[in-house]
Write a protein that holds these residues in place. Sequence first.
Motif, PDB file in Angstrom:
ATOM      1  N   MET A   1      63.373  31.849  -1.970  1.00 14.19           N
ATOM      2  CA  MET A   1      61.952  32.189  -2.084  1.00 14.19           C
ATOM      3  C   MET A   1      61.214  31.113  -2.887  1.00 14.19           C
ATOM      4  N   SER A   2      60.047  30.701  -2.385  1.00 12.46           N
ATOM      5  CA  SER A   2      59.288  29.734  -3.184  1.00 12.46           C
ATOM      6  C   SER A   2      57.954  30.330  -3.636  1.00 12.46           C
ATOM      7  N   ILE A   3      57.531  29.877  -4.817  1.00 16.11           N
ATOM      8  CA  ILE A   3      56.242  30.318  -5.349  1.00 16.11           C
ATOM      9  C   ILE A   3      55.276  29.162  -5.195  1.00 16.11           C
ATOM     10  N   ILE A   4      54.172  29.403  -4.487  1.00 20.81           N
ATOM     11  CA  ILE A   4      53.207  28.351  -4.212  1.00 20.81           C
ATOM     12  C   ILE A   4      52.013  28.548  -5.136  1.00 20.81           C
ATOM     13  N   SER A   5      51.896  27.660  -6.131  1.00 17.93           N
ATOM     14  CA  SER A   5      50.827  27.894  -7.107  1.00 17.93           C
ATOM     15  C   SER A   5      49.544  27.155  -6.753  1.00 17.93           C
ATOM     16  N   ASN A   6      49.648  26.205  -5.817  1.00 19.65           N
ATOM     17  CA  ASN A   6      48.444  25.478  -5.417  1.00 19.65           C
ATOM     18  C   ASN A   6      48.206  25.738  -3.930  1.00 19.65           C
ATOM     19  N   CYS A   7      47.323  26.703  -3.639  1.00 20.66           N
ATOM     20  CA  CYS A   7      47.165  27.139  -2.255  1.00 20.66           C
ATOM     21  C   CYS A   7      46.217  26.221  -1.488  1.00 20.66           C
ATOM     22  N   THR A   8      46.673  25.012  -1.215  1.00 21.02           N
ATOM     23  CA  THR A   8      45.904  24.033  -0.432  1.00 21.02           C
ATOM     24  C   THR A   8      45.913  24.446   1.041  1.00 21.02           C
ATOM     25  N   ALA A   9      45.109  23.752   1.848  1.00 20.21           N
ATOM     26  CA  ALA A   9      45.069  24.045   3.279  1.00 20.21           C
ATOM     27  C   ALA A   9      46.462  23.878   3.896  1.00 20.21           C
ATOM     28  N   THR A  10      47.197  22.861   3.455  1.00 21.24           N
ATOM     29  CA  THR A  10      48.554  22.644   3.987  1.00 21.24           C
ATOM     30  C   THR A  10      49.474  23.800   3.594  1.00 21.24           C
ATOM     31  N   ALA A  11      49.350  24.229   2.353  1.00 22.86           N
ATOM     32  CA  ALA A  11      50.189  25.344   1.887  1.00 22.86           C
ATOM     33  C   ALA A  11      49.885  26.610   2.694  1.00 22.86           C
ATOM     34  N   LYS A  13      48.749  26.728   5.734  1.00 19.85           N
ATOM     35  CA  LYS A  13      49.325  26.527   7.087  1.00 19.85           C
ATOM     36  C   LYS A  13      50.815  26.848   7.091  1.00 19.85           C
ATOM     37  N   ASP A  14      51.523  26.353   6.066  1.00 15.40           N
ATOM     38  CA  ASP A  14      52.969  26.613   5.967  1.00 15.40           C
ATOM     39  C   ASP A  14      53.249  28.103   5.816  1.00 15.40           C
ATOM     40  N   ALA A  15      52.440  28.758   4.988  1.00 17.47           N
ATOM     41  CA  ALA A  15      52.644  30.193   4.756  1.00 17.47           C
ATOM     42  C   ALA A  15      52.405  30.976   6.041  1.00 17.47           C
ATOM     43  N   ALA A  16      51.350  30.603   6.789  1.00 19.59           N
ATOM     44  CA  ALA A  16      51.063  31.286   8.058  1.00 19.59           C
ATOM     45  C   ALA A  16      52.214  31.062   9.040  1.00 19.59           C
ATOM     46  N   ALA A  17      52.746  29.822   9.043  1.00 18.06           N
ATOM     47  CA  ALA A  17      53.872  29.508   9.941  1.00 18.06           C
ATOM     48  C   ALA A  17      55.095  30.343   9.568  1.00 18.06           C
ATOM     49  N   ALA A  18      55.293  30.550   8.269  1.00 20.53           N
ATOM     50  CA  ALA A  18      56.415  31.386   7.811  1.00 20.53           C
ATOM     51  C   ALA A  18      56.246  32.812   8.354  1.00 20.53           C
ATOM     52  N   LEU A  19      55.028  33.338   8.285  1.00 21.71           N
ATOM     53  CA  LEU A  19      54.767  34.690   8.811  1.00 21.71           C
ATOM     54  C   LEU A  19      55.054  34.740  10.314  1.00 21.71           C
ATOM     55  N   VAL A  20      54.596  33.714  11.039  1.00 22.11           N
ATOM     56  CA  VAL A  20      54.812  33.669  12.496  1.00 22.11           C
ATOM     57  C   VAL A  20      56.314  33.692  12.807  1.00 22.11           C
ATOM     58  N   LYS A  21      57.094  33.005  11.962  1.00 20.80           N
ATOM     59  CA  LYS A  21      58.560  32.948  12.176  1.00 20.80           C
ATOM     60  C   LYS A  21      59.260  34.258  11.827  1.00 20.80           C
ATOM     61  N   GLY A  22      58.528  35.143  11.137  1.00 21.10           N
ATOM     62  CA  GLY A  22      59.129  36.420  10.761  1.00 21.10           C
ATOM     63  C   GLY A  22      59.539  36.485   9.302  1.00 21.10           C
ATOM     64  N   ASP A  23      59.201  35.431   8.542  1.00 16.41           N
ATOM     65  CA  ASP A  23      59.471  35.484   7.100  1.00 16.41           C
ATOM     66  C   ASP A  23      58.365  36.281   6.396  1.00 16.41           C
ATOM     67  N   LEU A  24      58.587  36.587   5.126  1.00 14.55           N
ATOM     68  CA  LEU A  24      57.608  37.387   4.382  1.00 14.55           C
ATOM     69  C   LEU A  24      56.822  36.493   3.419  1.00 14.55           C
ATOM     70  N   ALA A 126      41.950  33.083   4.095  1.00 11.79           N
ATOM     71  CA  ALA A 126      42.400  31.813   4.679  1.00 11.79           C
ATOM     72  C   ALA A 126      43.750  32.000   5.366  1.00 11.79           C
ATOM     73  N   LEU A 127      44.649  32.744   4.729  1.00  7.42           N
ATOM     74  CA  LEU A 127      45.976  32.984   5.307  1.00  7.42           C
ATOM     75  C   LEU A 127      45.856  33.768   6.617  1.00  7.42           C
ATOM     76  N   LEU A 128      45.036  34.818   6.604  1.00  2.00           N
ATOM     77  CA  LEU A 128      44.891  35.655   7.802  1.00  2.00           C
ATOM     78  C   LEU A 128      44.284  34.854   8.950  1.00  2.00           C
ATOM     79  N   LYS A 129      43.274  34.051   8.615  1.00  2.00           N
ATOM     80  CA  LYS A 129      42.601  33.235   9.638  1.00  2.00           C
ATOM     81  C   LYS A 129      43.591  32.234  10.238  1.00  2.00           C
ATOM     82  N   GLU A 130      44.349  31.570   9.382  1.00  2.00           N
ATOM     83  CA  GLU A 130      45.323  30.570   9.841  1.00  2.00           C
ATOM     84  C   GLU A 130      46.426  31.246  10.675  1.00  2.00           C
ATOM     85  N   PHE A 131      46.863  32.430  10.233  1.00  2.00           N
ATOM     86  CA  PHE A 131      47.892  33.181  10.966  1.00  2.00           C
ATOM     87  C   PHE A 131      47.381  33.506  12.375  1.00  2.00           C
TER      88      PHE A 131
END
Length: 323
Positions: A1-11, A13-24, A126-131
Amino acid sequence: MSIISNCTATAIKDAAAALVKGDLVAFPTETVYGLGADATNEDAIARVYKIKGRPLGHPLIVHISSLGNLGKWARDIPEYAVKLARAFWPGPMTLILRRTDLAKNFITGGQDNVGIRIPSHTVALALLKEFEDQGGLGVAAPSANRFGAVSPTTATAVEIELAEFLSKNDQILDGGPCLVGVESTIINCTLNKPSILRPGAVTKEMIEDTLGITIELKISNSESIQVKAAGLLESHYAPNAKIFLTGSPTIGDGFIALDSFVTPNGAIRIASPKTNEEYAQVLYEAFRLADIKGLRKVFVVPPTGGGIAVAINDRLAKSAFEK
Ligand code: TXA
Ligand code: MG
């Protein structure tokens, strides 16, 4: 598990991709932190229940980024619900609506309705929109705590609650402390008149002003058969310390009250909010602090009046309920 403290646009995108893959992905909202999963992915949702230790029948709220996506999840939406959505979304409000076929039993607890919310926190939106841009339809997110425990209002609190249960590819997004501090107002919109199932920062007064009608705060018997909500259990939101809403603390007991109340002799002050809004904001962190300090008893002076005080008193009553 990683903790993302700087929620940049790239971060994001990565988080949304994790959700798409089925991660939490645990993420901040204006109310409390949620433990997010793709609301159409049965395996990911099964992990959410397991990690929370939540009984399967308790439905999850689906989070979407805009009203344009509401029709995918809900049907036969009453006009009053549309008015509420326009008035209070994005924001701390969840509407219970008749479900479409997209809302499967593993989200709704087998009920014919679904809880939907558009949160206002910029990271959440931002996360929901990117997802959704990556093909997702909605993110199911219960509060990111173990079942029956206090909802987390900081990323650190999420980590303390859930780190040991999360997997390598799961993430926690840190968006700072939540501004509201108590969970969203849940409004049952499946009948011809709305009613509040869980009070929150969208208050009874605000809803009545918007709709021009008076509404019920208490769930009626006929409704309780239709809608099940974990937050409706009598004991919930409880720290390890025992919460007292009457009586006075003795030496070494915790004390929570508005700033205008003097700390009783020997008591350990754990919160001094100046307003009821601040009271809601700091309450759960104060409960956590009580546990960190190993306090056995915490005496609370409940706030008075309507508005957000109703939500605070609802949570206080549940946290003080004898288990
Ligand atoms: O503020 C919030 O609502 C947070 C953030 C993360 O959005 N979420 C949250 O989720 O509090 P949770 O699962 O901890 O609490 C949601 C409550 C539960 O008591 C659940 O049973 C109820 O909402 N609920 C969800 N969907 C429902 C439905 N279709 N019918 C009745 N109750 C529902
Ligand atoms: Mg919860």
